[in-house]
Design a protein around this motif. Structure first.
Motif, PDB file in Angstrom:
ATOM      1  N   VAL A  88       0.827  -1.201   0.000  1.00 39.72           N
ATOM      2  CA  VAL A  88       0.000   0.000   0.000  1.00 39.72           C
ATOM      3  C   VAL A  88       0.864   1.255   0.000  1.00 39.72           C
ATOM      4  O   VAL A  88       0.534   2.258  -0.652  1.00 39.72           O
ATOM      5  CB  VAL A  88      -0.961  -0.025   1.201  1.00 39.72           C
ATOM      6  N   ASP A  89       1.976   1.222   0.710  1.00 39.04           N
ATOM      7  CA  ASP A  89       2.906   2.356   0.654  1.00 39.04           C
ATOM      8  C   ASP A  89       3.400   2.576  -0.775  1.00 39.04           C
ATOM      9  O   ASP A  89       3.552   3.714  -1.232  1.00 39.04           O
ATOM     10  CB  ASP A  89       4.100   2.106   1.577  1.00 39.04           C
ATOM     11  N   LEU A  90       3.674   1.472  -1.483  1.00 42.84           N
ATOM     12  CA  LEU A  90       4.094   1.571  -2.880  1.00 42.84           C
ATOM     13  C   LEU A  90       3.002   2.213  -3.720  1.00 42.84           C
ATOM     14  O   LEU A  90       3.255   3.161  -4.478  1.00 42.84           O
ATOM     15  CB  LEU A  90       4.422   0.181  -3.427  1.00 42.84           C
ATOM     16  N   LEU A  91       1.765   1.713  -3.591  1.00 49.91           N
ATOM     17  CA  LEU A  91       0.664   2.233  -4.403  1.00 49.91           C
ATOM     18  C   LEU A  91       0.407   3.701  -4.119  1.00 49.91           C
ATOM     19  O   LEU A  91       0.234   4.510  -5.042  1.00 49.91           O
ATOM     20  CB  LEU A  91      -0.590   1.407  -4.151  1.00 49.91           C
ATOM     21  N   ASN A  92       0.355   4.059  -2.846  1.00 49.69           N
ATOM     22  CA  ASN A  92       0.136   5.460  -2.501  1.00 49.69           C
ATOM     23  C   ASN A  92       1.267   6.343  -3.008  1.00 49.69           C
ATOM     24  O   ASN A  92       1.046   7.457  -3.484  1.00 49.69           O
ATOM     25  CB  ASN A  92      -0.022   5.614  -0.992  1.00 49.69           C
ATOM     26  N   GLY A  93       2.494   5.844  -2.902  1.00 47.48           N
ATOM     27  CA  GLY A  93       3.630   6.613  -3.391  1.00 47.48           C
ATOM     28  C   GLY A  93       3.577   6.832  -4.892  1.00 47.48           C
ATOM     29  O   GLY A  93       3.819   7.937  -5.390  1.00 47.48           O
ATOM     30  N   LYS A  94       3.241   5.769  -5.620  1.00 53.69           N
ATOM     31  CA  LYS A  94       3.149   5.891  -7.075  1.00 53.69           C
ATOM     32  C   LYS A  94       2.048   6.855  -7.486  1.00 53.69           C
ATOM     33  O   LYS A  94       2.215   7.664  -8.402  1.00 53.69           O
ATOM     34  CB  LYS A  94       2.892   4.507  -7.692  1.00 53.69           C
ATOM     35  N   LEU A  95       0.899   6.778  -6.810  1.00 52.65           N
ATOM     36  CA  LEU A  95      -0.235   7.619  -7.170  1.00 52.65           C
ATOM     37  C   LEU A  95      -0.035   9.073  -6.775  1.00 52.65           C
ATOM     38  O   LEU A  95      -0.499   9.988  -7.463  1.00 52.65           O
ATOM     39  CB  LEU A  95      -1.510   7.068  -6.532  1.00 52.65           C
ATOM     40  N   LEU A  96       0.652   9.295  -5.652  1.00 53.37           N
ATOM     41  CA  LEU A  96       0.800  10.668  -5.160  1.00 53.37           C
ATOM     42  C   LEU A  96       1.948  11.418  -5.819  1.00 53.37           C
ATOM     43  O   LEU A  96       1.791  12.575  -6.218  1.00 53.37           O
ATOM     44  CB  LEU A  96       0.997  10.657  -3.649  1.00 53.37           C
TER      45      LEU A  96
ATOM     46  N   GLY B  38       4.761   9.531  -7.693  1.00 54.07           N
ATOM     47  CA  GLY B  38       5.600   8.733  -8.575  1.00 54.07           C
ATOM     48  C   GLY B  38       6.758   8.063  -7.880  1.00 54.07           C
ATOM     49  O   GLY B  38       7.681   7.577  -8.547  1.00 54.07           O
ATOM     50  N   CYS B  39       6.715   8.003  -6.540  1.00 54.03           N
ATOM     51  CA  CYS B  39       7.787   7.386  -5.764  1.00 54.03           C
ATOM     52  C   CYS B  39       7.437   5.945  -5.408  1.00 54.03           C
ATOM     53  O   CYS B  39       6.281   5.538  -5.478  1.00 54.03           O
ATOM     54  CB  CYS B  39       8.048   8.179  -4.482  1.00 54.03           C
ATOM     55  N   ASP B  40       8.440   5.179  -4.981  1.00 56.08           N
ATOM     56  CA  ASP B  40       8.223   3.790  -4.611  1.00 56.08           C
ATOM     57  C   ASP B  40       7.706   3.621  -3.193  1.00 56.08           C
ATOM     58  O   ASP B  40       7.419   2.498  -2.776  1.00 56.08           O
ATOM     59  CB  ASP B  40       9.526   2.984  -4.763  1.00 56.08           C
ATOM     60  N   ASP B  41       7.595   4.703  -2.449  1.00 55.03           N
ATOM     61  CA  ASP B  41       7.107   4.652  -1.072  1.00 55.03           C
ATOM     62  C   ASP B  41       6.431   5.981  -0.765  1.00 55.03           C
ATOM     63  O   ASP B  41       6.979   7.042  -1.055  1.00 55.03           O
ATOM     64  CB  ASP B  41       8.267   4.410  -0.105  1.00 55.03           C
ATOM     65  N   VAL B  42       5.237   5.914  -0.176  1.00 57.85           N
ATOM     66  CA  VAL B  42       4.497   7.147   0.080  1.00 57.85           C
ATOM     67  C   VAL B  42       5.253   8.086   1.001  1.00 57.85           C
ATOM     68  O   VAL B  42       5.108   9.317   0.900  1.00 57.85           O
ATOM     69  CB  VAL B  42       3.104   6.817   0.671  1.00 57.85           C
ATOM     70  N   HIS B  43       6.095   7.547   1.874  1.00 56.66           N
ATOM     71  CA  HIS B  43       6.837   8.405   2.796  1.00 56.66           C
ATOM     72  C   HIS B  43       7.852   9.280   2.056  1.00 56.66           C
ATOM     73  O   HIS B  43       8.207  10.352   2.520  1.00 56.66           O
ATOM     74  CB  HIS B  43       7.538   7.547   3.856  1.00 56.66           C
ATOM     75  N   ALA B  44       8.282   8.813   0.885  1.00 57.81           N
ATOM     76  CA  ALA B  44       9.198   9.628   0.084  1.00 57.81           C
ATOM     77  C   ALA B  44       8.506  10.853  -0.475  1.00 57.81           C
ATOM     78  O   ALA B  44       9.159  11.840  -0.827  1.00 57.81           O
ATOM     79  CB  ALA B  44       9.790   8.788  -1.047  1.00 57.81           C
TER      80      ALA B  44
END
Length: 326
Positions: free
Chosen positions: A278-286, A288-294
């Protein structure tokens, strides 16, 4: 090979990101089953053990982790990602579960819940009545406001301000016209569930769904679970294999990342598991990163580079669901 079973999507707990800099939290809707844990001697203890450290009990692991045995993934027991939340009831009358959801929405005014129903209700207006009796209609996101032809969804902030924080989808097409409940496949595509849907490198739509690359449907649901839930195998399924399938389905869905992901035993993994997915998906959607925290760091960099100009990240509606067997 195929599988037959009753598959009910139901909303469960919400995992949010309270430390993010976005104006509203991203959401993870999950159901849970609690793993039986086996203890071993550990070098760390008393909440000091970190991700992947050996542990002997949940108390050894730091906040956000718990102690798990995954024989296919690693020897002994280690700290893996988790969350502490109260479970909504799966068994019992629907009205009881829906009232729990109403209580949650009432006490969490910035959160959004999505329910995707495999619908077997035959009584006319039966679903409308139970949602009304549960006090949920005041949160209802109207089907007339749902985007057509693949258009964008409203910002999370707008949905919260309008108090339209409950999205409900049904598998019965006629109920969109008769009860104002959104027909699932008018708005989303979904891959094949069960063993067939777990073949590496392949992601095809289930027969009820439009093709995955149909851009006129704005939401993407990815299933990744076995026909027969297997607890011992789920920790491996929910780790690297799940991440790989999300990448495969991204390509099959015309380079669109999943908004929903359905798995079994969401807490079981070799480490990050469904939470990392889910961190990956949120990161990609928000961002374009591999982790939403990025995305936080990226937002700060953009803020600094614009010399104090406010930088607003585009928010996506991402209520990511996890199927679970209890």
């Amino acid at each position: 090979m195929s599988c037959l079973f009753t598959f009910l999507y139901s909303p469960m707990n919400i995992l949010s990101f309270p430390n993010m800099v976005f104006s509203q939290n991203l959401l993870l809707i999950i159901t849970a089953s609690v793993a039986a844990l086996v203890g071993v001697a550990a070098a760390c203890s008393n909440g000091e053990c970190r991700l992947h450290d050996e542990c002997s009990s949940n108390q050894d692991c730091e906040a956000g982790l718990y102690c798990l045995a995954c024989p296919l993934g690693f020897p002994g027991t280690r700290c893996v990602r988790s969350t502490i939340t109260d479970q909504f009831k799966l068994l019992g009358p629907a009205i009881d579960t829906l009232r729990e959801i109403e209580a949650f929405l009432s006490t969490h005014p910035a959160e959004i819940v999505t329910i995707i129903l495999e619908d077997y209700v035959q009584a006319p207006n039966g679903l409308t009545k139970v949602f009304t009796d549960a006090g949920l209609m005041k949160y209802w996101f109207p089907v007339t406001n749902m985007p057509k032809n693949g258009q964008d969804w409203p910002l999370v902030n707008d949905m919260v301000q309008n108090n339209q924080r409950l999205l409900v989808f049904t598998s019965i097409q006629s109920k969109e016209a008769s009860e104002g409940i959104a027909y699932q496949w008018n708005y989303m595509v979904e891959n094949q569930y069960g063993n067939i849907g777990m073949q590496a490198g392949s992601c095809t739509n289930r027969k009820e769904s439009p093709p995955l690359n149909d851009n006129s449907r704005s939401l993407v649901l990815v299933n990744y679970f076995r026909c027969i839930p297997m607890k011992k195998l789920s920790c491996e399924d929910n780790s690297r294999n799940l991440i790989n399938m999300l990448h495969t389905c991204n390509g099959a869905a015309a380079n669109r990342w999943a908004n929903f992901v359905a798995v079994d035993y969401y807490k079981r993994s070799e480490g990050g598991g469904s939470f990392q997915a889910v961190d990956l998906l949120n990161g990609k959607l928000l961002c374009g990163c591999d982790d939403v925290h990025a995305c936080v760091d990226k937002s700060q960099e953009e803020y600094n580079s614009n010399k104090g100009m406010q930088v607003e990240l585009l928010q996506q509606v991402l209520p990511t669901h996890v199927r679970s067997s209890i």
